[in-house]
Design an enzyme around this catalytic site. Structure first.
Site, PDB file in Angstrom:
ATOM      1  N   SER A 140      -0.108 -61.771 -30.687  1.00 35.74           N
ATOM      2  CA  SER A 140       0.029 -61.915 -29.231  1.00 35.74           C
ATOM      3  C   SER A 140       0.502 -60.583 -28.657  1.00 35.74           C
ATOM      4  CB  SER A 140       1.092 -62.978 -28.922  1.00 35.74           C
ATOM      5  OG  SER A 140       1.390 -63.003 -27.537  1.00 35.74           O
ATOM      6  N   TYR A 153      10.065 -66.755 -29.263  1.00 28.43           N
ATOM      7  CA  TYR A 153       8.600 -66.755 -29.395  1.00 28.43           C
ATOM      8  C   TYR A 153       8.122 -65.343 -29.755  1.00 28.43           C
ATOM      9  CZ  TYR A 153       3.626 -66.994 -28.426  1.00 28.43           C
ATOM     10  OH  TYR A 153       2.254 -66.900 -28.552  1.00 28.43           O
TER      11      TYR A 153
HETATM   12  P1  NDP Z   1      -3.102 -74.487 -27.434  1.00 32.13           P
HETATM   13  O1  NDP Z   1      -1.830 -75.208 -27.142  1.00 32.13           O
HETATM   14  O2  NDP Z   1      -4.267 -74.749 -26.556  1.00 32.13           O
HETATM   15  O3  NDP Z   1      -3.522 -74.754 -28.961  1.00 32.13           O
HETATM   16  C1  NDP Z   1      -2.596 -74.708 -29.994  1.00 32.13           C
HETATM   17  C2  NDP Z   1      -3.189 -75.337 -31.234  1.00 32.13           C
HETATM   18  O4  NDP Z   1      -2.220 -75.250 -32.290  1.00 32.13           O
HETATM   19  C3  NDP Z   1      -3.538 -76.793 -31.057  1.00 32.13           C
HETATM   20  O5  NDP Z   1      -4.780 -77.051 -31.645  1.00 32.13           O
HETATM   21  C4  NDP Z   1      -2.448 -77.532 -31.818  1.00 32.13           C
HETATM   22  O6  NDP Z   1      -2.963 -78.716 -32.408  1.00 32.13           O
HETATM   23  C5  NDP Z   1      -2.137 -76.508 -32.912  1.00 32.13           C
HETATM   24  N1  NDP Z   1      -0.824 -76.717 -33.503  1.00 32.13           N
HETATM   25  C6  NDP Z   1       0.392 -76.567 -32.925  1.00 32.13           C
HETATM   26  N2  NDP Z   1       1.367 -76.915 -33.780  1.00 32.13           N
HETATM   27  C7  NDP Z   1       0.748 -77.299 -34.926  1.00 32.13           C
HETATM   28  C8  NDP Z   1       1.200 -77.780 -36.170  1.00 32.13           C
HETATM   29  N3  NDP Z   1       2.511 -77.938 -36.428  1.00 32.13           N
HETATM   30  N4  NDP Z   1       0.296 -78.076 -37.133  1.00 32.13           N
HETATM   31  C9  NDP Z   1      -1.034 -77.919 -36.900  1.00 32.13           C
HETATM   32  N5  NDP Z   1      -1.525 -77.466 -35.729  1.00 32.13           N
HETATM   33  C10 NDP Z   1      -0.645 -77.173 -34.760  1.00 32.13           C
HETATM   34  O7  NDP Z   1      -2.719 -72.939 -27.432  1.00 32.13           O
HETATM   35  P2  NDP Z   1      -3.607 -71.624 -27.716  1.00 32.13           P
HETATM   36  O8  NDP Z   1      -4.981 -71.981 -28.091  1.00 32.13           O
HETATM   37  O9  NDP Z   1      -3.399 -70.709 -26.572  1.00 32.13           O
HETATM   38  O10 NDP Z   1      -2.807 -71.019 -28.960  1.00 32.13           O
HETATM   39  C11 NDP Z   1      -3.428 -70.675 -30.188  1.00 32.13           C
HETATM   40  C12 NDP Z   1      -2.689 -69.489 -30.787  1.00 32.13           C
HETATM   41  O11 NDP Z   1      -2.861 -68.356 -29.953  1.00 32.13           O
HETATM   42  C13 NDP Z   1      -1.184 -69.677 -30.953  1.00 32.13           C
HETATM   43  O12 NDP Z   1      -0.789 -69.103 -32.177  1.00 32.13           O
HETATM   44  C14 NDP Z   1      -0.597 -68.874 -29.791  1.00 32.13           C
HETATM   45  O13 NDP Z   1       0.697 -68.428 -30.068  1.00 32.13           O
HETATM   46  C15 NDP Z   1      -1.595 -67.742 -29.720  1.00 32.13           C
HETATM   47  N6  NDP Z   1      -1.654 -67.026 -28.446  1.00 32.13           N
HETATM   48  C16 NDP Z   1      -1.895 -67.687 -27.263  1.00 32.13           C
HETATM   49  C17 NDP Z   1      -1.955 -66.975 -26.087  1.00 32.13           C
HETATM   50  C18 NDP Z   1      -2.126 -67.643 -24.761  1.00 32.13           C
HETATM   51  O14 NDP Z   1      -1.821 -66.995 -23.735  1.00 32.13           O
HETATM   52  N7  NDP Z   1      -2.637 -68.859 -24.688  1.00 32.13           N
HETATM   53  C19 NDP Z   1      -1.843 -65.502 -26.075  1.00 32.13           C
HETATM   54  C20 NDP Z   1      -1.549 -64.933 -27.363  1.00 32.13           C
HETATM   55  C21 NDP Z   1      -1.502 -65.671 -28.496  1.00 32.13           C
HETATM   56  P3  NDP Z   1      -2.222 -80.137 -32.527  1.00 32.13           P
HETATM   57  O15 NDP Z   1      -1.271 -80.237 -31.379  1.00 32.13           O
HETATM   58  O16 NDP Z   1      -3.343 -81.130 -32.498  1.00 32.13           O
HETATM   59  O17 NDP Z   1      -1.553 -80.080 -33.849  1.00 32.13           O
HETATM   60  C1  8X3 Z   2       1.104 -65.996 -25.489  1.00 28.58           C
HETATM   61  C2  8X3 Z   2       1.043 -65.075 -24.323  1.00 28.58           C
HETATM   62  O1  8X3 Z   2       2.429 -63.630 -22.742  1.00 28.58           O
HETATM   63  O2  8X3 Z   2       3.156 -65.919 -23.045  1.00 28.58           O
HETATM   64  O3  8X3 Z   2       1.328 -65.351 -26.686  1.00 28.58           O
HETATM   65  O4  8X3 Z   2       3.457 -64.323 -24.770  1.00 28.58           O
HETATM   66  S1  8X3 Z   2       2.592 -64.733 -23.692  1.00 28.58           S
END
Ligand code: NDP
Ligand code: 8X3
Length: 253
Positions: A140, A153
């Site tokens: 991220s 985080y």
């Molecule tokens: P979402 O909340 O849309 O998706 C997160 C996914 O992670 C879901 O499919 C959820 O599935 C899964 N998940 C969470 N906890 C668990 C667990 N304990 N076991 C298995 N699966 C799990 O968020 P994003 O798609 O945005 O996030 C995906 C990744 O990208 C994360 O690592 C996040 O930190 C990273 N990220 C996101 C950014 C953003 O701005 N959105 C920017 C930078 C990085 P379920 O709940 O069904 O288990």
């Molecule tokens: C998720 C994006 O800017 O909230 O990693 O950290 S931010």
């Protein structure tokens, strides 16, 4: 022979977009997440749209036994994984350290760090044997810059960056690529999860500018996976054009 990818956290956002992107390119996909109903929906969608093989692997990445049992008991035809996308992750709360919930800290550390490590260890054993494979971790902008009220985080994502670097060194002799893709603000369920279902707060995060989409990030992940065997993306930072750094956005009021 079609390649096989295991994507954690494929029930939503970036992980789901990756599952769709890879399957649209003919990859066989193993989809993980805790919400089995969503995995079943995605299974049907992929089968219908792209007619590639899909395997559902529901488990909580924090549950060490479930991770090793699920990966260890994959059917024979799904055991050879070419690519692991360690995407499952979350932020909980946006609070200064003196006010933050320690339970939120525990969950972020368990999921983003320990969960990623368990899944990697479970999957990499076979890659090591075959001297072949690729691991793509979701970092991220939070790995690059710590922002106010986000210390834990950000620490987990800084940790993912360090683990990625360490894995790359440890797995070098086995010809295993390790990449880190770092997105900036991406409109998914991320903020809804962070703000524990508060829609208004979540929507505010993406107001006044164009954030990335899950598909934008999936394109970057797919690009990293598509390079020839001699080339690897070590670390890629993908930002919305309207976001210069963790805290600087050009927002229309
Ligand atoms: P979402 O909340 O849309 O998706 C997160 C996914 O992670 C879901 O499919 C959820 O599935 C899964 N998940 C969470 N906890 C668990 C667990 N304990 N076991 C298995 N699966 C799990 O968020 P994003 O798609 O945005 O996030 C995906 C990744 O990208 C994360 O690592 C996040 O930190 C990273 N990220 C996101 C950014 C953003 O701005 N959105 C920017 C930078 C990085 P379920 O709940 O069904 O288990
Ligand atoms: C998720 C994006 O800017 O909230 O990693 O950290 S931010």
């Amino acid at each position: 022979m079609a390649k096989t990818v295991l994507i954690t956290g494929a029930t939503s956002g970036i992980g789901k977009a990756c599952a769709l992107r890879f399957s649209s390119e003919g990859w066989r996909v193993i989809i993980n997440g805790r919400r089995k109903d969503r995995l079943e929906e995605l299974y049907s969608l992929i089968r219908k749209k792209f007619n590639v093989e899909v395997h559902i692997l529901p488990f909580d990445v924090c549950d060490k036994n479930a991770v090793f049992d699920s990966v260890g008991n994959l059917p024979e035809e799904w055991k050879a994984i070419d690519l692991l996308v360690n995407n499952a992750g979350l932020a909980l709360g946006l609070d200064p350290v003196d006010q933050a919930d320690t339970g939120d800290w525990d969950t972020m550390i368990e999921t983003n760090l320990k969960g990623l490590l368990y899944v990697t260890k479970a999957v990499v054993a076979d890659m090591v044997k075959r001297k072949k494979g690729h691991i793509i971790n979701l970092g991220s902008i939070a790995a690059k810059e710590t922002y106010p009220k986000g210390s834990v985080y950000c620490a987990t994502k800084k940790g993912v960056e360090a683990i990625t670097q360490g894995m790359r060194i440890d797995l070098l002799e086995y010809n295993i690529k390790v990449s880190l893709i770092n997105p900036g603000a991406t409109e998914t369920e991320f903020s809804l999860v962070r703000f524990k279902g508060d829609n208004e707060k979540a929507e505010n995060v993406y107001k006044g500018y164009q954030p990335l989409t899950g598909e934008d990030v999936a394109n970057a992940v797919f690009f990293a996976a598509s390079l020839p065997p001699h080339a690897n993306i070590n670390d890629l930072l993908l930002m919305p054009t309207a976001q210069a750094s963790a805290n600087f956005f050009h927002k229309k009021t």
